[in-house]
Design a protein around this motif. Sequence first.
Motif, PDB file in Angstrom:
ATOM      1  N   ILE A  26       0.835  -1.207   0.000  1.00 35.18           N
ATOM      2  CA  ILE A  26       0.000   0.000   0.000  1.00 35.18           C
ATOM      3  C   ILE A  26       0.872   1.260   0.000  1.00 35.18           C
ATOM      4  O   ILE A  26       0.647   2.188  -0.785  1.00 35.18           O
ATOM      5  N   ARG A  27       1.881   1.264   0.864  1.00 29.28           N
ATOM      6  CA  ARG A  27       2.736   2.451   0.930  1.00 29.28           C
ATOM      7  C   ARG A  27       3.475   2.666  -0.397  1.00 29.28           C
ATOM      8  O   ARG A  27       3.596   3.789  -0.877  1.00 29.28           O
ATOM      9  N   ALA A  28       3.921   1.552  -0.997  1.00 26.96           N
ATOM     10  CA  ALA A  28       4.620   1.658  -2.285  1.00 26.96           C
ATOM     11  C   ALA A  28       3.697   2.219  -3.366  1.00 26.96           C
ATOM     12  O   ALA A  28       4.089   3.069  -4.164  1.00 26.96           O
ATOM     13  N   LEU A  29       2.446   1.743  -3.340  1.00 29.32           N
ATOM     14  CA  LEU A  29       1.483   2.223  -4.334  1.00 29.32           C
ATOM     15  C   LEU A  29       1.162   3.704  -4.129  1.00 29.32           C
ATOM     16  O   LEU A  29       1.068   4.465  -5.093  1.00 29.32           O
ATOM     17  N   GLN A  30       1.006   4.078  -2.872  1.00 32.56           N
ATOM     18  CA  GLN A  30       0.719   5.497  -2.580  1.00 32.56           C
ATOM     19  C   GLN A  30       1.852   6.384  -3.096  1.00 32.56           C
ATOM     20  O   GLN A  30       1.603   7.460  -3.642  1.00 32.56           O
ATOM     21  N   ALA A  31       3.084   5.914  -2.937  1.00 28.87           N
ATOM     22  CA  ALA A  31       4.227   6.700  -3.419  1.00 28.87           C
ATOM     23  C   ALA A  31       4.197   6.803  -4.948  1.00 28.87           C
ATOM     24  O   ALA A  31       4.488   7.867  -5.511  1.00 28.87           O
ATOM     25  N   GLU A  32       3.831   5.696  -5.620  1.00 33.16           N
ATOM     26  CA  GLU A  32       3.765   5.712  -7.085  1.00 33.16           C
ATOM     27  C   GLU A  32       2.658   6.654  -7.566  1.00 33.16           C
ATOM     28  O   GLU A  32       2.833   7.414  -8.520  1.00 33.16           O
ATOM     29  N   ILE A  33       1.515   6.589  -6.870  1.00 31.26           N
ATOM     30  CA  ILE A  33       0.397   7.468  -7.234  1.00 31.26           C
ATOM     31  C   ILE A  33       0.806   8.932  -7.047  1.00 31.26           C
ATOM     32  O   ILE A  33       0.508   9.792  -7.894  1.00 31.26           O
ATOM     33  N   ALA A  34       1.489   9.219  -5.957  1.00 32.52           N
ATOM     34  CA  ALA A  34       1.933  10.594  -5.694  1.00 32.52           C
ATOM     35  C   ALA A  34       2.863  11.092  -6.803  1.00 32.52           C
ATOM     36  O   ALA A  34       2.752  12.245  -7.260  1.00 32.52           O
ATOM     37  N   ALA A  35       3.772  10.207  -7.255  1.00 33.30           N
ATOM     38  CA  ALA A  35       4.697  10.594  -8.334  1.00 33.30           C
ATOM     39  C   ALA A  35       3.930  10.879  -9.623  1.00 33.30           C
ATOM     40  O   ALA A  35       4.222  11.853 -10.337  1.00 33.30           O
ATOM     41  N   CYS A  36       2.922  10.044  -9.930  1.00 28.44           N
ATOM     42  CA  CYS A  36       2.107  10.247 -11.142  1.00 28.44           C
ATOM     43  C   CYS A  36       1.308  11.547 -11.038  1.00 28.44           C
ATOM     44  O   CYS A  36       1.174  12.293 -12.011  1.00 28.44           O
ATOM     45  N   LEU A  37       0.777  11.784  -9.842  1.00 27.30           N
ATOM     46  CA  LEU A  37      -0.050  12.975  -9.645  1.00 27.30           C
ATOM     47  C   LEU A  37       0.786  14.255  -9.799  1.00 27.30           C
ATOM     48  O   LEU A  37       0.322  15.252 -10.354  1.00 27.30           O
ATOM     49  N   GLU A  38       2.006  14.179  -9.353  1.00 31.07           N
ATOM     50  CA  GLU A  38       2.920  15.316  -9.493  1.00 31.07           C
ATOM     51  C   GLU A  38       3.173  15.604 -10.977  1.00 31.07           C
ATOM     52  O   GLU A  38       3.171  16.752 -11.414  1.00 31.07           O
ATOM     53  N   LYS A  39       3.368  14.529 -11.761  1.00 32.35           N
ATOM     54  CA  LYS A  39       3.569  14.686 -13.207  1.00 32.35           C
ATOM     55  C   LYS A  39       2.347  15.311 -13.859  1.00 32.35           C
ATOM     56  O   LYS A  39       2.451  16.183 -14.722  1.00 32.35           O
ATOM     57  N   LEU A  40       1.159  14.837 -13.452  1.00 37.71           N
ATOM     58  CA  LEU A  40      -0.077  15.367 -14.034  1.00 37.71           C
ATOM     59  C   LEU A  40      -0.198  16.860 -13.742  1.00 37.71           C
ATOM     60  O   LEU A  40      -0.521  17.652 -14.634  1.00 37.71           O
ATOM     61  N   ALA A  41       0.079  17.209 -12.513  1.00 34.97           N
ATOM     62  CA  ALA A  41      -0.060  18.613 -12.118  1.00 34.97           C
ATOM     63  C   ALA A  41       0.949  19.509 -12.831  1.00 34.97           C
ATOM     64  O   ALA A  41       0.641  20.627 -13.232  1.00 34.97           O
ATOM     65  N   GLU A  42       2.160  18.984 -13.034  1.00 37.57           N
ATOM     66  CA  GLU A  42       3.220  19.848 -13.578  1.00 37.57           C
ATOM     67  C   GLU A  42       3.313  19.811 -15.101  1.00 37.57           C
ATOM     68  O   GLU A  42       3.604  20.822 -15.735  1.00 37.57           O
TER      69      GLU A  42
END
Lengths: 148, 361
Positions: A26-42
């Motif tokens: 779960i923690r690994a997935l949350q980190a991956e989602i956060a990285a993707c979300l950062e890309k989407l935002a930027e």
Amino acid sequence: MKLPGNNLKDIPVKTDNAEEYSVGNIRALQAEIAACLEKLAETGETGIIDLNSLPFAPGEYEQLRQALGQGEVSARIEAIGPSEIIETRYPGVWWVTHYNVEGDIVADLIEISWIPEIMKSQPDDIRTGLELLRAQLDDALINDEVQQ
Amino acid sequence: MNDHDTLGERLAQQGVSRRAFLKFCTAMASLMALPPGSANAIAEALIKAKRPSVIWLSFQECTGCTESLTRSYSPTLENMIFDMISLDYHHTLQAASGYGAEKSRQDAMENFFGKYLLVVDGSIPLKDNGIYSTIAGRTNLDLLQDVAKGAAAVIAVGTCAAFGGIPNAKPNPTGAVAVSNIIKDKPIINISGCPPIPAVITGVLAHYLTFGSLPELDELGRPKSYYGETIHDRCYRRPFYDQGKFAKSFDDEGARNGWCLFELGCKGPTTHNACATTKWNGGTSFPIESGHGCLGCSEPHFWDAGSFYSALSMPASPLKLATGGAVAGAAVGIGASVANRMKKNAAKSAHETSTIADLEK
């Protein structure tokens, strides 16, 4: 006595609550989602994570549901079986679950995008719909002329 | 309507929307272990794909592979069989029988020579001129060689067709061999497993339809996308292996805590398959999740590779190992076996915890 059917859901199986059981997915997935979300935002770049390809321990799938929660949008599509689309509590992070007509999950995705691809109207469908609408208008026009 | 129209034409006639097709392709991408964002590209390719003729030959087998496919959850069999391929011969599933059944095979072979896919499940007996398994009076060997001539590719479904499987296990009374032992001039893809994961069977067919080619294969002819990693590498219990936490018996605290089953004989570290992620029964679980080690059924000679309950790190002679402490001074062989049985029975009657050594003999 009601006999069990041939669907897995009909088999009475008691499962223990495995909320506390986790091997760290779960923690690994949350980190991956956060990285993707950062890309989407930027940069606007979208991302998809296929949950079927991940080795979840028993109970981790439910833990992920709880971790991502539910946000403001939920939608349902009826196309060769239902599809459920839920925006999680993190805007831009969508949980997209596709079912077949028998109700089994055929694809389970976390989509990081402005809007999930499957929710967009497709160009071919728009053209087909336009033809239908024009045909209805033509029919109505002919009917009006006949009545006059 | 022509039975071999494109998939797009067929779906359009059925009133399937492009969005529904995109959903289908999303499921296919997941099935083929392709990047989930490739659904649009798959849709573009599939919409133009011609439905290939498929001839399915069942030889020395238990029908478990067909059972696996017909229990395939994603996509449904109807999608696969009637929309994506034209299954022109499968003697378990087809309505025709006798001469009619053989004629449909012959027709498909003539009409689609060089283009049809040949799917084989079961091994091929060679001993005594192959007399141990025949269909319509012809040996499996004769039929395989005949049908393979016009095939674009051969898909060996199940460990029996891929590696000889259980019929090939010692002493192999029928002289059973794999498809690849006989057919040398056609591309062969092995989808091993006893049975193979249904999604892998359908995924390989979908790959052929989408790309018009076979997927990348490992050194044993298996698609890398499903057999590229070991069960152990993708197992959710792997972190316990790394921490040195092992179940020592099937009912100890370690087993209850879901620790690694390596010491109970799990063959996950040497077994290449997708069970740990694709799972079984619509994604419900897989053997290790149910508390039993992997048997290694997708690997060659898994049946003859020693006890299912010996750890991989143990020497390949489990009998000698078991006799070491338990029956010191007794004759090796029958004596050891009897002693182990006695120990197992004694443990059973006293409701003691059975150990892995008890289970071996």
